[in-house]
Design an enzyme around this catalytic site. Structure first.
Site, PDB file in Angstrom:
ATOM      1  N   SER A   1      88.057  33.967 109.842  1.00 27.28           N
ATOM      2  CA  SER A   1      87.565  33.273 108.646  1.00 27.28           C
ATOM      3  C   SER A   1      87.967  34.008 107.369  1.00 27.28           C
ATOM      4  O   SER A   1      88.120  35.221 107.346  1.00 27.28           O
ATOM      5  CB  SER A   1      86.040  33.157 108.695  1.00 27.28           C
ATOM      6  OG  SER A   1      85.632  32.537 109.885  1.00 27.28           O
TER       7      SER A   1
HETATM    8  N1  SAH Z   1      84.224  34.627 113.153  1.00 27.55           N
HETATM    9  C1  SAH Z   1      85.462  34.479 113.889  1.00 27.55           C
HETATM   10  C2  SAH Z   1      85.826  33.018 113.974  1.00 27.55           C
HETATM   11  C3  SAH Z   1      86.818  32.720 115.014  1.00 27.55           C
HETATM   12  S1  SAH Z   1      87.298  31.036 115.108  1.00 27.55           S
HETATM   13  C4  SAH Z   1      86.541  35.255 113.153  1.00 27.55           C
HETATM   14  O1  SAH Z   1      86.451  35.352 111.933  1.00 27.55           O
HETATM   15  O2  SAH Z   1      87.461  35.742 113.786  1.00 27.55           O
HETATM   16  C5  SAH Z   1      85.992  30.343 116.071  1.00 27.55           C
HETATM   17  C6  SAH Z   1      85.835  30.858 117.454  1.00 27.55           C
HETATM   18  O3  SAH Z   1      84.833  30.085 118.114  1.00 27.55           O
HETATM   19  C7  SAH Z   1      87.085  30.753 118.323  1.00 27.55           C
HETATM   20  O4  SAH Z   1      87.416  32.015 118.831  1.00 27.55           O
HETATM   21  C8  SAH Z   1      86.683  29.768 119.421  1.00 27.55           C
HETATM   22  O5  SAH Z   1      87.272  30.042 120.661  1.00 27.55           O
HETATM   23  C9  SAH Z   1      85.174  29.968 119.460  1.00 27.55           C
HETATM   24  N2  SAH Z   1      84.427  28.861 120.058  1.00 27.55           N
HETATM   25  C10 SAH Z   1      84.637  27.529 119.944  1.00 27.55           C
HETATM   26  N3  SAH Z   1      83.718  26.834 120.634  1.00 27.55           N
HETATM   27  C11 SAH Z   1      82.894  27.749 121.213  1.00 27.55           C
HETATM   28  C12 SAH Z   1      81.734  27.662 122.060  1.00 27.55           C
HETATM   29  N4  SAH Z   1      81.203  26.496 122.458  1.00 27.55           N
HETATM   30  N5  SAH Z   1      81.143  28.812 122.454  1.00 27.55           N
HETATM   31  C13 SAH Z   1      81.633  30.011 122.077  1.00 27.55           C
HETATM   32  N6  SAH Z   1      82.721  30.159 121.278  1.00 27.55           N
HETATM   33  C14 SAH Z   1      83.343  29.044 120.853  1.00 27.55           C
END
Ligand code: SAH
Length: 223
Positions: free
Chosen positions: A69
């Site tokens: 993000s």
């Molecule tokens: N805060 C993180 C955001 C990563 S993007 C950063 O800044 O790096 C969002 C993440 O949510 C991805 O890695 C994706 O695989 C995960 N995600 C999506 N659906 C999910 C679910 N149902 N349970 C757990 N993780 C999930």
């Protein structure tokens, strides 16, 4: 100098600039949060080919079609949780682990759930090397929450959801705050839910664009 000291020294100027131009100027007020973000080495949470751009005002790819993000969004979501240091926090969507590290610095314990195993494996190695000892990882569908460890004083959903999964609302402690990007697949509104006794108070902040939350109580795998 160990790895952590080296990592903190690198890019200190860019981090300062990020705090001033992206956070302070847009109204972030939490000084403890900005102190933390001036230390956490965001460039280590992206691929080495993207390190020069790690402090830019945008999200960046982290592989597996996912993104880290934008710094301002990390700050805005964290600020909405009002962390004072003693909280137990649940994070859904570990991803790069950058947001996880910020939460681990600002709360007592972080429980983080990610659905993509290779992402968790890589992020765990990094957060261990940075000596975070108050983070517990789980590979699962985060739309179920983490019932065994509930209630949580704060919950942060790091992926776009059509609505806030009921299990997560149930697992939020009294006086707790939950923040999530709620809306369609193309754009969402950062939404803060606060639990006050049996009442839920909802407040909307800025719009944003996250990758989808994929799971039983959010978006289906393919659409
Ligand atoms: N805060 C993180 C955001 C990563 S993007 C950063 O800044 O790096 C969002 C993440 O949510 C991805 O890695 C994706 O695989 C995960 N995600 C999506 N659906 C999910 C679910 N149902 N349970 C757990 N993780 C999930």
């Amino acid at each position: 100098m160990n790895l952590t000291e080296q990592a903190i020294k690198a890019y200190a100027g860019q981090r300062r600039k990020m705090i001033e131009e992206q956070l302070l100027e847009r109204g972030i007020k939490d000084l403890a949060l900005m102190e933390v973000m001036s230390r956490v080495p965001r460039h280590l949470f992206v691929d080495s080919s993207l390190q020069q751009r790690a402090y830019g005002d945008c999200p960046l790819p982290i592989g597996e079609n996912q993104t880290i993000s934008q710094p301002y969004i990390v700050a805005s979501m964290t600020e909405a949780l009002h962390l004072k240091g003693k909280e137990r926090v649940l994070e859904i969507g570990t991803g790069s682990g950058y947001q996880t590290a910020i939460l681990a610095e600002m709360a007592s314990q972080v429980f983080t759930i990610e659905r993509i195993r290779p992402i968790v494996q890589k992020t765990k190695v990094l957060l261990n090397s940075l000596r975070y000892e108050n983070i517990v990882f789980k590979v699962f569908d985060g739309t179920y929450g983490w019932r065994d460890q509930s209630p949580f004083d704060a919950i942060l959903i790091s992926a776009a959801t059509p609505s806030i999964p009921m299990a997560l609302i149930e697992q939020l402690a009294d006086k707790g705050h939950l923040v999530a990007p709620v809306g369609g697949r193309e754009s969402q509104q950062l939404t803060v839910l606060s639990k006050i006794g049996s009442r839920l108070v909802s407040r909307e902040k800025e719009s944003c664009k996250f990758v989808p939350l994929i799971g039983k109580f959010a978006w289906p795998e393919e659409e």
